[in-house]
Design an enzyme around this catalytic site. Structure first.
Site, PDB file in Angstrom:
ATOM      1  N   HIS A  24     -19.142  -9.487   6.030  1.00  0.00           N
ATOM      2  CA  HIS A  24     -19.683  -9.086   7.332  1.00  0.00           C
ATOM      3  C   HIS A  24     -18.969  -7.822   7.784  1.00  0.00           C
ATOM      4  CE1 HIS A  24     -21.892 -12.767   7.568  1.00  0.00           C
ATOM      5  NE2 HIS A  24     -20.794 -13.408   7.185  1.00  0.00           N
ATOM      6  N   TYR A  32     -20.796  -2.297  14.396  1.00  0.00           N
ATOM      7  CA  TYR A  32     -21.256  -2.233  13.000  1.00  0.00           C
ATOM      8  C   TYR A  32     -20.954  -0.912  12.308  1.00  0.00           C
ATOM      9  CZ  TYR A  32     -23.775  -6.464  14.284  1.00  0.00           C
ATOM     10  OH  TYR A  32     -24.089  -7.731  14.695  1.00  0.00           O
TER      11      TYR A  32
HETATM   12  C1  DQA Z   1     -23.295  -9.402  10.425  1.00  0.00           C
HETATM   13  C2  DQA Z   1     -22.795 -10.383  11.491  1.00  0.00           C
HETATM   14  C3  DQA Z   1     -23.909 -11.271  11.971  1.00  0.00           C
HETATM   15  O1  DQA Z   1     -23.428 -12.173  12.956  1.00  0.00           O
HETATM   16  C4  DQA Z   1     -25.014 -10.441  12.582  1.00  0.00           C
HETATM   17  O2  DQA Z   1     -26.080 -11.276  12.994  1.00  0.00           O
HETATM   18  C5  DQA Z   1     -25.486  -9.361  11.694  1.00  0.00           C
HETATM   19  C6  DQA Z   1     -24.510  -8.621  10.903  1.00  0.00           C
HETATM   20  C7  DQA Z   1     -22.204  -8.379  10.057  1.00  0.00           C
HETATM   21  O3  DQA Z   1     -22.323  -7.757   8.998  1.00  0.00           O
HETATM   22  O4  DQA Z   1     -21.268  -8.173  10.823  1.00  0.00           O
HETATM   23  O5  DQA Z   1     -26.666  -9.001  11.690  1.00  0.00           O
HETATM   24  O6  DQA Z   1     -23.616 -10.129   9.263  1.00  0.00           O
END
Ligand code: DQA
Length: 154
Positions: free
Chosen positions: A105, A28
């Site tokens: 995402h 992330y």
């Molecule tokens: C997310 C991807 C999702 O699968 C995950 O549950 C998240 C973050 C992303 O920004 O990569 O909490 O939305």
């Protein structure tokens, strides 16, 4: 001659995204949510738009925020976190909002666990940006800018 207000883009973050900075940085990135939101607000300003950022860990609040966008926002950047993959009430609320939306995402959800491959909102978003980290939000804002400009010039 009266000044025309800059288009308003809502930026909605869902469950667990307030924990950025404590989540796996290799997936992330290292930015916290306030840092990410500041970056988004700056980029929106550079594109002549206003960004209004919101986060909640409560699905009902997220749904109500979507309802409130109807007729008030010109565009939406939406990252619902894990709700993306199963929260059909959020899908319906997005339909009610009726606003041009880009799904974002940070991570590349198609290359991760199988359960992350389903998005309940993708059919309601005119674009999806996945796996580009914070720059994915830049892409989303640029796409919304183009979309809004196309709408205003016919
Ligand atoms: C997310 C991807 C999702 O699968 C995950 O549950 C998240 C973050 C992303 O920004 O990569 O909490 O939305």
């Amino acid at each position: 001659m009266s000044a025309v207000a800059a288009p308003l883009v809502a930026v909605l973050h869902g469950v667990n995204l307030d924990q950025l900075g404590h989540r796996d940085a290799t997936v992330y990135g290292a930015l916290t949510l306030p840092e990410l939101e500041a970056r988004i607000e700056q980029r929106a300003g550079e594109l002549g738009m206003r960004a209004s950022c919101f986060h909640t860990n409560h699905e009902g609040e997220f749904v109500e925020r979507l309802h409130a966008l109807r007729g008030t926002a010109d565009g939406l950047v939406i990252n619902p976190g894990a709700w993306t993959h199963y929260a059909w009430a959020i899908r319906d609320a997005l339909e009610i909002a009726g606003v041009p939306a880009v799904e974002v995402h940070l991570s590349d959800v198609q290359q991760r666990e199988r359960w992350r491959r389903l998005s309940v909102i993708d059919e309601l978003c005119f674009a999806t940006v996945s796996g580009r980290g914070p720059e994915g939000y830049d892409d989303a804002l640029s796409l919304l800018r183009e979309r809004i400009d196309a709408g205003t010039t016919g």
